[in-house]
Design a protein around this motif. Structure first.
Motif, short mmCIF file in Angstrom:
data_model
loop_
_atom_site.label_atom_id
_atom_site.label_comp_id
_atom_site.label_asym_id
_atom_site.label_seq_id
_atom_site.Cartn_x
_atom_site.Cartn_y
_atom_site.Cartn_z
N HIS A 74 0.66 -1.02 -0.29
CA HIS A 74 0.05 -0.08 0.03
C HIS A 74 0.93 1.30 -0.03
O HIS A 74 1.73 1.25 0.79
CB HIS A 74 -0.71 0.23 1.30
CG HIS A 74 -2.13 -0.91 1.25
ND1 HIS A 74 -1.99 -2.33 1.59
CD2 HIS A 74 -3.05 -1.10 0.61
CE1 HIS A 74 -2.98 -2.69 1.69
NE2 HIS A 74 -3.67 -2.16 0.98
N VAL A 76 1.07 5.65 -0.21
CA VAL A 76 0.58 6.81 0.03
C VAL A 76 1.42 7.97 -0.65
O VAL A 76 2.49 7.96 -0.41
CB VAL A 76 0.30 7.32 1.26
CG1 VAL A 76 -0.28 8.57 1.75
CG2 VAL A 76 -0.87 6.23 1.95
N SER A 77 0.56 8.91 -1.22
CA SER A 77 1.32 10.29 -1.42
C SER A 77 0.86 11.18 -0.41
O SER A 77 -0.19 11.73 -0.40
CB SER A 77 0.98 10.68 -3.06
OG SER A 77 1.41 11.94 -2.96
N ASN A 81 -2.01 13.49 -1.69
CA ASN A 81 -3.14 12.96 -1.04
C ASN A 81 -3.70 12.02 -1.72
O ASN A 81 -5.05 11.83 -1.87
CB ASN A 81 -3.97 14.02 -0.58
CG ASN A 81 -3.37 14.81 0.63
OD1 ASN A 81 -2.58 14.18 1.41
ND2 ASN A 81 -3.47 16.24 0.90
N HIS A 82 -3.30 10.84 -2.36
CA HIS A 82 -3.86 9.80 -2.84
C HIS A 82 -3.25 8.52 -2.57
O HIS A 82 -2.00 8.54 -1.96
CB HIS A 82 -3.92 9.94 -4.46
CG HIS A 82 -2.78 10.18 -5.09
ND1 HIS A 82 -2.89 10.78 -6.42
CD2 HIS A 82 -1.37 9.91 -5.02
CE1 HIS A 82 -1.66 10.96 -6.79
NE2 HIS A 82 -0.73 10.24 -5.84
N ARG A 83 -3.79 7.48 -2.88
CA ARG A 83 -3.28 6.02 -2.15
C ARG A 83 -3.38 4.93 -3.51
O ARG A 83 -4.23 5.18 -4.27
CB ARG A 83 -4.12 5.47 -1.13
CG ARG A 83 -3.97 6.34 -0.13
CD ARG A 83 -4.77 6.09 1.21
NE ARG A 83 -4.45 6.68 2.35
CZ ARG A 83 -3.88 6.24 3.33
NH1 ARG A 83 -3.72 4.70 3.47
NH2 ARG A 83 -3.46 6.74 4.47
N ARG A 85 -2.93 0.57 -4.17
CA ARG A 85 -2.40 -0.74 -3.78
C ARG A 85 -1.84 -1.60 -4.95
O ARG A 85 -2.49 -1.43 -6.33
CB ARG A 85 -3.63 -1.46 -3.03
CG ARG A 85 -3.33 -2.95 -2.84
CD ARG A 85 -4.54 -3.72 -2.79
NE ARG A 85 -5.46 -3.23 -1.41
CZ ARG A 85 -6.85 -3.33 -1.51
NH1 ARG A 85 -7.26 -3.75 -2.58
NH2 ARG A 85 -7.33 -2.69 -0.68
N TYR B 240 0.16 15.60 8.38
CA TYR B 240 -0.33 14.37 7.94
C TYR B 240 -1.27 13.66 8.94
O TYR B 240 -0.67 13.17 9.83
CB TYR B 240 0.88 13.21 7.28
CG TYR B 240 0.13 11.87 6.72
CD1 TYR B 240 -0.28 11.86 5.56
CD2 TYR B 240 0.00 10.90 7.79
CE1 TYR B 240 -0.79 10.65 5.00
CE2 TYR B 240 -0.59 9.57 7.13
CZ TYR B 240 -0.95 9.58 5.84
OH TYR B 240 -1.46 8.29 5.29
N LEU B 245 -7.20 14.58 6.52
CA LEU B 245 -6.84 14.17 5.23
C LEU B 245 -8.09 13.24 4.57
O LEU B 245 -8.38 13.38 3.48
CB LEU B 245 -5.67 13.76 4.89
CG LEU B 245 -4.43 14.68 5.01
CD1 LEU B 245 -3.07 13.97 4.88
CD2 LEU B 245 -4.50 15.93 4.36
N TYR B 246 -8.31 12.30 5.32
CA TYR B 246 -9.31 11.36 4.73
C TYR B 246 -10.34 11.04 5.88
O TYR B 246 -10.18 10.07 6.61
CB TYR B 246 -8.47 9.78 4.66
CG TYR B 246 -7.46 9.83 3.50
CD1 TYR B 246 -7.28 9.76 2.10
CD2 TYR B 246 -6.01 10.14 4.21
CE1 TYR B 246 -6.37 10.01 1.35
CE2 TYR B 246 -4.84 9.92 3.25
CZ TYR B 246 -4.95 9.93 1.95
OH TYR B 246 -3.78 10.33 1.25
N TYR B 338 -8.54 -2.08 2.34
CA TYR B 338 -7.91 -1.80 3.35
C TYR B 338 -8.48 -0.33 3.97
O TYR B 338 -9.01 0.30 3.39
CB TYR B 338 -6.67 -1.11 2.67
CG TYR B 338 -5.63 -0.76 3.36
CD1 TYR B 338 -4.76 -1.47 4.35
CD2 TYR B 338 -5.25 0.46 3.45
CE1 TYR B 338 -3.89 -0.94 5.22
CE2 TYR B 338 -4.32 1.02 4.21
CZ TYR B 338 -3.44 0.37 5.17
OH TYR B 338 -2.57 0.95 5.91
N TYR B 340 -8.25 2.52 6.95
CA TYR B 340 -7.15 2.99 8.01
C TYR B 340 -7.45 4.05 8.69
O TYR B 340 -8.53 4.94 8.34
CB TYR B 340 -6.06 3.61 6.87
CG TYR B 340 -6.27 4.34 5.68
CD1 TYR B 340 -6.87 3.75 4.79
CD2 TYR B 340 -6.58 5.79 5.75
CE1 TYR B 340 -7.29 4.19 3.62
CE2 TYR B 340 -7.13 6.50 4.87
CZ TYR B 340 -7.31 5.69 3.57
OH TYR B 340 -7.94 6.47 2.50
#
Lengths: 213, 404
Positions: A74, A76-77, A81-83, A85, B240, B245-246, B338, B340
Motif C-alpha cells: 500500500h 501513499v502520497s 494525498n492519494h493512495r 495498492r 499528515y 485528510l481522509y 484496506y 485506515y
C-alpha cells in the motif's frame, strides 16, 4: 481516489500490469513480478503520482493458486494525498522461486516490512541489505502465515537436549549449589529433611521449580 | 585504596579505543514492552545499533484466521493496549467498509468521543512515561492520575478499564449510559487541568528541555520515506493526519487543528502530543454537543447485528439468527479492502481479505509503531547512550502492536 495512478501505470507498463480494479474505492494494480521494482520506482518518482510513503507490505497465501503467494503493498502520497495498492504474485505450489526485488533503495521504510514478509510468508527479497527474521527467532522453522502452517503447532526455542547431549545426568545440572542459599532454601529438600512424607495425607515432592527449593 | 598516581601521562588516561558491545533489553525498564537493542559503543557514543523486536509476538494475524470476524475484536484490543478503543473502532470500520455498512450518526459520535478519550490516554502514557524515565516522577503520577480519570469513564461505559472489546460490526456493544455526557465533559476538564499542571513542571525544567531539544531529530522527507505516521511524523512539520485528510466517522464535521512541529526532535514530539490532547478535548466537546440522546446505536441489519436477547429466548427466528451469527459469524462479501484510521501512534491499517465466509481469509494489521521503531536505528546513530531513553520514549513503542 487516484484512478490516475492506474491509468498512468497502464500507459507506462502496458502488458506488465496484469489487472486493475477499484473495489470499494481502493485502486489496485496487479503487477508482473519482474517489473516490481521498476513499477515501484515509477510510482515514487513520477511527478504526477509522487507516492513517497510506503505504508504497508504483506503476503497473502493462496495454496490452490499458481503463483501461490500474493505480495500486497500500500502506497501513499503525502503531497498529492492519494493512495494505491499494488500487488504481485510469486512462487509455485512449493513456494519455489518466491523472490522479488527489494524496494528498500526506493523507500527506506520498506526495510522492516520486507523482513516481516520474509519471516512470515517466506518471500525472499533480492538486494535487501539485511534480510533475516524479525518477529520470529532465527531457529524457527517454517513461515507461520502460510496457510499450510498449522496454527496449533509449537516449536521449542532451543531444542531439548538428551542427557548424552548435555554431557551430564540432568539431575546434576541443578541451578544452585547446596551451600549457595540461605538456611531455608536452595538445599536439596530430601537430603536435609529425609524422605518425602508419604503418610495417609499428602505425598509432597518439593523440588524442580518450587519457589523455596 | 591505592593513592592516585599523579605522575600519569596524559596518553595513558584515554579510554580504550575498542568499541564496546552492549545489550539493552529485552527487559530493560526503559524499553517499553520488551525490545532489545544491541549497541556498539565508542565511549558513550552509539556507533551501530540493531533493534530487535518480536518478544511480544503472539501470532495475532494467524489467530484471526481461525475465528469469526467478530472474534477479532479482543485481539484488536491487545494491539495497542493503552488505547484499545481506537483499535476496536478501527477494526470495526474496516469490516464495515468491506460489508458496505454505515453505522447510525449517534454511534459515530459515540465512537469519536470514546476514541478521542483513548487518544488522550495514549498520549498521557507516552509523555508521562518518557518524563519518568528521565527522572521526573511527579508529572508521571499526575499524568497517570489523569489517565485513570479517562479509564474510569471508559469503565463506566464499557465495563472494562483496558481491554474493552466494546465495538461491534455495525455498532457498539451497548448504548451510552445515562450520565455519559456529564461524566465525559467533567472528566475531560479535570484531565486537561492535570495535563497543564504537569506540563508546567516539565517545560520550565531546564534539565528536561535540554535532554529533549535537538535530540533524535529527523527531517520531514526522511520521516515520510521511512513510513512514519502520527505524532512522530507531525513533529517534523508534515501535517499528515488521517482525520483531516481522509475523514472517517464525523471528523469532517468538527473543528480542530493538527499540531505540527518544526524540527522533528524529541521535544517536538513531546509538544505535539501535548497539543493533540487539547485538540482531542475540542473534538470531544463538539461531539458531545452534537450527539443525540436517543436513537439507534446499532445499524438495523440482521446480517451482522445480534438480535435482542428477549427475542432469542422467545422466538425461533431470533434463536436461529443468533446461533448462525455466533457459530458461523457474520458473512463478509468476498474481496479485499484496506481501511485506515488515525490511532494514537499514527496510521492503523487493516487489510482484510474475505472469501465470503464468516472467517477472515487474511487479516493483515498495519501497526503504526512498527515502522517508527524500524527507523529509530537511523536517528540514534551518533547520539549518546543516555539519549536512547528520551528518543525511544517519544516513539511510544507499544510492544503489542509492534510485534503483532
Amino acid at each position: 481516489m487516484s484512478e490516475i495512478a492506474l491509468s498512468r501505470l497502464k500507459e507506462t507498463f502496458g502488458e506488465a500490469i496484469l489487472e486493475t480494479h477499484s473495489y470499494l474505492g481502493d485502486d489496485t494494480a496487479v503487477v508482473a513480478p519482474e517489473q516490481w521494482r521498476n513499477v515501484c520506482r515509477f510510482l515514487r518518482e513520477d511527478s504526477v503520482l509522487q507516492f513517497d510513503m510506503f505504508i504497508d507490505l504483506c503476503g497473502v497465501d493462496y495454496p490452490d493458486r499458481e503463483p501461490r503467494m500474493e505480495v500486497v503493498a500500500h502506497l501513499v502520497s503525502t503531497t498529492k494525498n492519494h493512495r494505491v495498492r499494488i500487488k504481485t504474485r510469486v512462487g509455485d505450489s512449493e513456494m519455489d522461486g518466491a523472490e522479488l526485488d527489494s524496494v528498500t533503495s526506493i523507500w527506506p521504510g520498506a526495510d522492516w516490512l520486507e523482513r516481516e514478509v520474509y519471516d512470515m510468508s517466506g518471500v525472499t527479497f533480492r538486494g535487501h541489505p539485511d534480510l533475516r527474521r524479525i518477529l520470529m527467532y532465527p531457529e524457527f522453522v517454517g513461515h507461520p502465515l502460510r496457510k499450510d502452517y498449522p496454527a496449533q503447532k509449537t516449536q521449542p526455542l532451543v531444542p531439548y537436549r538428551t542427557e548424552e547431549e548435555a554431557g551430564l545426568p540432568l539431575e546434576k545440572l541443578a541451578p544452585f549449589r547446596e551451600d549457595e542459599g540461605m538456611s531455608f532454601g536452595r538445599k536439596d529438600w530430601t537430603r536435609s529433611h529425609g524422605e518425602p512424607v508419604t503418610g495417609d495425607g499428602v505425598g509432597l515432592r518439593s523440588g524442580g521449580s518450587h519457589g523455596a527449593d | 585504596m591505592e593513592p592516585i598516581d599523579l605522575d600519569l601521562e596524559e596518553g595513558e588516561l584515554e579510554l580504550p579505543a575498542e568499541p564496546m558491545h552492549l545489550n539493552m533489553g529485552p527487559s530493560h525498564p526503559a524499553m517499553h514492552g520488551t525490545v532489545r537493542m544491541v549497541l556498539e559503543l565508542s565511549g558513550e557514543t552509539i556507533v551501530k545499533n540493531d533493534v530487535e523486536i518480536g518478544y511480544l509476538h503472539r501470532g495475532f494475524e494467524k489467530m484471526c484466521e481461525r475465528g469469526t470476524w467478530a472474534q477479532v475484536f479482543p485481539y484488536a484490543d491487545r494491539l495497542n493496549y493503552v488505547s484499545p478503543m481506537l483499535n476496536n473502532v478501527g477494526y470495526a470500520l474496516a469490516v464495515e467498509k468491506a460489508c458496505s455498512i454505515q453505522v447510525p450518526d449517534r454511534c459515530q459520535w459515540y465512537r469519536m468521543v470514546l476514541g478521542e478519550l483513548a487518544r488522550i490516554s495514549d498520549h498521557l502514557t507516552c509523555n508521562g512515561a518518557m518524563a519518568m524515565e528521565l527522572g521526573a516522577f511527579t508529572p508521571f503520577l499526575w499524568f497517570i492520575k489523569a489517565r485513570d480519570i479517562i479509564w474510569d469513564i471508559l469503565e463506566e461505559e464499557t465495563g472494562a478499564r483496558m481491554t474493552h472489546s466494546f465495538a461491534r460490526i455495525g455498532g457498539m456493544a451497548a448504548p451510552p449510559t445515562d450520565g455519559f455526557k456529564e461524566i465525559v465533559s467533567r472528566g475531560v476538564q479535570k484531565v486537561i487541568e492535570l495535563v497543564e499542571e504537569g506540563e508546567k513542571m516539565l517545560l520550565k525544567n531546564r534539565i528536561f528541555i535540554e535532554r529533549l531539544e535537538g535530540i533524535g531529530s529527523i527531517s520531514k522527507d526522511d520521516a515520510v520515506s521511512l513510513g512514519w505516521t502520527g505524532p512522530c511524523l507531525r513533529a517534523t512539520g508534515a501535517a499528515y493526519d488521517i482525520r483531516k485528510l481522509y475523514p472517517y466517522l464525523k471528523y469532517d464535521e468538527v473543528d480542530f487543528n493538527v499540531p505540527v512541529g518544526t524540527k522533528g526532535d524529541t521535544l517536538d514530539r513531546f509538544l505535539c502530543r501535548l497539543d493533540e490532547m487539547r485538540e482531542s478535548r475540542k473534538i470531544i466537546d463538539q461531539s458531545i454537543a452534537r450527539m443525540s440522546d436517543d436513537g439507534p446505536i446499532n445499524v438495523n441489519d440482521p446480517r451482522v447485528i445480534l438480535p435482542q436477547k428477549s427475542d432469542v429466548y422467545t422466538t425461533i427466528e431470533a434463536t436461529i439468527q443468533h446461533f448462525k451469527l455466533v457459530m458461523e459469524g457474520a458473512k463478509v462479501p468476498a474481496g479485499e479492502t484496506y481501511s485506515y484510521t488515525e490511532a494514537g501512534n499514527g496510521e492503523l491499517g487493516f487489510y482484510l481479505v474475505s472469501d465470503g465466509s464468516g472467517t477472515p481469509y487474511r487479516c493483515r494489521i498495519r501497526p503504526p509503531c512498527f515502522q517508527i521503531v524500524g527507523g529509530v536505528e537511523r536517528i540514534l546513530k551518533g547520539h549518546m547512550l543516555s539519549d536512547i531513553i528520551p528518543v525511544f520514549g517519544s516513539m511510544n513503542m507499544i510492544g503489542g502492536e509492534c510485534d503483532h
